[in-house]
Design a protein around this motif. Structure first.
Motif, PDB file in Angstrom:
ATOM      1  N   GLN A   6       0.838  -1.198   0.000  1.00  0.00           N
ATOM      2  CA  GLN A   6       0.000   0.000   0.000  1.00  0.00           C
ATOM      3  C   GLN A   6       0.876   1.251   0.000  1.00  0.00           C
ATOM      4  O   GLN A   6       2.048   1.204   0.410  1.00  0.00           O
ATOM      5  N   ALA A   7       0.301   2.345  -0.432  1.00  0.00           N
ATOM      6  CA  ALA A   7       1.026   3.617  -0.414  1.00  0.00           C
ATOM      7  C   ALA A   7       1.512   3.914   0.996  1.00  0.00           C
ATOM      8  O   ALA A   7       0.778   3.716   1.967  1.00  0.00           O
ATOM      9  N   GLY A   8       2.762   4.364   1.086  1.00  0.00           N
ATOM     10  CA  GLY A   8       3.376   4.646   2.370  1.00  0.00           C
ATOM     11  C   GLY A   8       4.190   3.508   2.941  1.00  0.00           C
ATOM     12  O   GLY A   8       4.979   3.709   3.874  1.00  0.00           O
ATOM     13  N   ASP A   9       4.012   2.312   2.401  1.00  0.00           N
ATOM     14  CA  ASP A   9       4.753   1.144   2.873  1.00  0.00           C
ATOM     15  C   ASP A   9       6.182   1.147   2.334  1.00  0.00           C
ATOM     16  O   ASP A   9       6.560   2.001   1.525  1.00  0.00           O
ATOM     17  N   SER A  10       6.936   0.157   2.770  1.00  0.00           N
ATOM     18  CA  SER A  10       8.326  -0.008   2.338  1.00  0.00           C
ATOM     19  C   SER A  10       8.547  -1.384   1.724  1.00  0.00           C
ATOM     20  O   SER A  10       7.830  -2.340   2.038  1.00  0.00           O
ATOM     21  N   LEU A  11       9.539  -1.458   0.864  1.00  0.00           N
ATOM     22  CA  LEU A  11      10.011  -2.721   0.298  1.00  0.00           C
ATOM     23  C   LEU A  11      11.522  -2.631   0.152  1.00  0.00           C
ATOM     24  O   LEU A  11      12.062  -1.541  -0.059  1.00  0.00           O
ATOM     25  N   ARG A  12      12.176  -3.780   0.212  1.00  0.00           N
ATOM     26  CA  ARG A  12      13.593  -3.826  -0.085  1.00  0.00           C
ATOM     27  C   ARG A  12      13.827  -4.825  -1.207  1.00  0.00           C
ATOM     28  O   ARG A  12      13.513  -6.013  -1.061  1.00  0.00           O
ATOM     29  N   LEU A  13      14.365  -4.332  -2.293  1.00  0.00           N
ATOM     30  CA  LEU A  13      14.730  -5.198  -3.405  1.00  0.00           C
ATOM     31  C   LEU A  13      16.189  -5.631  -3.254  1.00  0.00           C
ATOM     32  O   LEU A  13      17.024  -4.866  -2.786  1.00  0.00           O
ATOM     33  N   SER A  14      16.451  -6.847  -3.678  1.00  0.00           N
ATOM     34  CA  SER A  14      17.811  -7.379  -3.674  1.00  0.00           C
ATOM     35  C   SER A  14      18.163  -7.851  -5.072  1.00  0.00           C
ATOM     36  O   SER A  14      17.297  -8.282  -5.835  1.00  0.00           O
ATOM     37  N   CYS A  15      19.435  -7.781  -5.376  1.00  0.00           N
ATOM     38  CA  CYS A  15      19.936  -8.273  -6.661  1.00  0.00           C
ATOM     39  C   CYS A  15      21.283  -8.942  -6.402  1.00  0.00           C
ATOM     40  O   CYS A  15      22.223  -8.289  -5.955  1.00  0.00           O
ATOM     41  N   THR A  16      21.335 -10.225  -6.684  1.00  0.00           N
ATOM     42  CA  THR A  16      22.565 -10.978  -6.465  1.00  0.00           C
ATOM     43  C   THR A  16      23.190 -11.357  -7.798  1.00  0.00           C
ATOM     44  O   THR A  16      22.494 -11.849  -8.692  1.00  0.00           O
ATOM     45  N   ALA A  17      24.485 -11.100  -7.897  1.00  0.00           N
ATOM     46  CA  ALA A  17      25.231 -11.385  -9.116  1.00  0.00           C
ATOM     47  C   ALA A  17      26.023 -12.670  -8.970  1.00  0.00           C
ATOM     48  O   ALA A  17      26.537 -12.990  -7.898  1.00  0.00           O
ATOM     49  N   SER A  18      26.116 -13.408 -10.059  1.00  0.00           N
ATOM     50  CA  SER A  18      26.937 -14.618 -10.085  1.00  0.00           C
ATOM     51  C   SER A  18      27.620 -14.730 -11.442  1.00  0.00           C
ATOM     52  O   SER A  18      27.176 -14.161 -12.426  1.00  0.00           O
ATOM     53  N   GLY A  19      28.751 -15.443 -11.454  1.00  0.00           N
ATOM     54  CA  GLY A  19      29.479 -15.636 -12.718  1.00  0.00           C
ATOM     55  C   GLY A  19      30.223 -14.384 -13.140  1.00  0.00           C
ATOM     56  O   GLY A  19      29.612 -13.373 -13.431  1.00  0.00           O
ATOM     57  N   GLY A  20      31.526 -14.411 -13.193  1.00  0.00           N
ATOM     58  CA  GLY A  20      32.316 -13.283 -13.677  1.00  0.00           C
ATOM     59  C   GLY A  20      32.217 -12.057 -12.817  1.00  0.00           C
ATOM     60  O   GLY A  20      32.284 -10.923 -13.306  1.00  0.00           O
ATOM     61  N   THR A  21      32.070 -12.249 -11.501  1.00  0.00           N
ATOM     62  CA  THR A  21      31.862 -11.108 -10.609  1.00  0.00           C
ATOM     63  C   THR A  21      33.146 -10.599  -9.981  1.00  0.00           C
ATOM     64  O   THR A  21      33.111  -9.872  -8.997  1.00  0.00           O
ATOM     65  N   SER A  22      34.286 -10.949 -10.547  1.00  0.00           N
ATOM     66  CA  SER A  22      35.541 -10.492  -9.961  1.00  0.00           C
ATOM     67  C   SER A  22      35.851  -9.043 -10.309  1.00  0.00           C
ATOM     68  O   SER A  22      36.702  -8.423  -9.683  1.00  0.00           O
ATOM     69  N   GLY A  23      35.151  -8.478 -11.294  1.00  0.00           N
ATOM     70  CA  GLY A  23      35.390  -7.099 -11.679  1.00  0.00           C
ATOM     71  C   GLY A  23      34.724  -6.121 -10.739  1.00  0.00           C
ATOM     72  O   GLY A  23      33.876  -6.481  -9.931  1.00  0.00           O
ATOM     73  N   ARG A  24      35.120  -4.857 -10.870  1.00  0.00           N
ATOM     74  CA  ARG A  24      34.582  -3.786 -10.030  1.00  0.00           C
ATOM     75  C   ARG A  24      33.456  -3.090 -10.778  1.00  0.00           C
ATOM     76  O   ARG A  24      33.652  -2.052 -11.393  1.00  0.00           O
TER      77      ARG A  24
END
Length: 123
Positions: free
Chosen positions: A13-31
């Motif tokens: 509902q309006a006024g609420d909060s959410l937290r999105l997450s994004c996880t990376a895999s494969g070739g993640t040694s770069g900056r």
């Protein structure tokens, strides 16, 4: 090849909060810089926020003071904390990775994209 998987979307509902997450895999040694974009039907994908490898951040004006982007480099994860959500925040939210660490605001700055997660905010 980097794979990005978003999670955390939902119906709130309006006024609420959410937290999105994004996880990376494969070739993640770069900056990488990591970004969040959003898209609604019939519109172009819109920049929301970005964070560089060292933690510098930029936001679209409409979310400043409400959204916070952060990252955990050890976990290869980027977050988008969304507070005081509004119906106009309703969209599919996409995570993106930029191997050049440019912290850009354009879709073409990013090399890899997740599949998206739906955020729906009811009034």
């Amino acid at each position: 090849q980097v794979q990005l998987v978003e999670s955390g979307g939902g119906l709130v509902q309006a006024g609420d909060s959410l937290r999105l997450s994004c996880t990376a895999s494969g070739g993640t040694s770069g900056r990488y810089a990591m970004g969040w974009f959003r898209q609604t039907p019939g519109k172009e994908r819109e920049f929301v926020a970005t964070i560089g490898w060292s933690g510098n951040t930029y936001y679209v004006e409409s979310v400043k003071g409400r959204f916070t982007i952060s990252r955990d480099n050890a976990q290869n994860t980027v977050y988008l904390q969304m507070n005081s959500l509004k119906p106009e925040d309703t969209a599919v939210y996409y995570c993106a990775a930029d191997r050049s660490n440019l912290v850009g605001r354009r879709t073409w700055s990013y090399d890899y994209w997740g599949q998206g997660t739906q955020v729906t905010v009811s009034s």
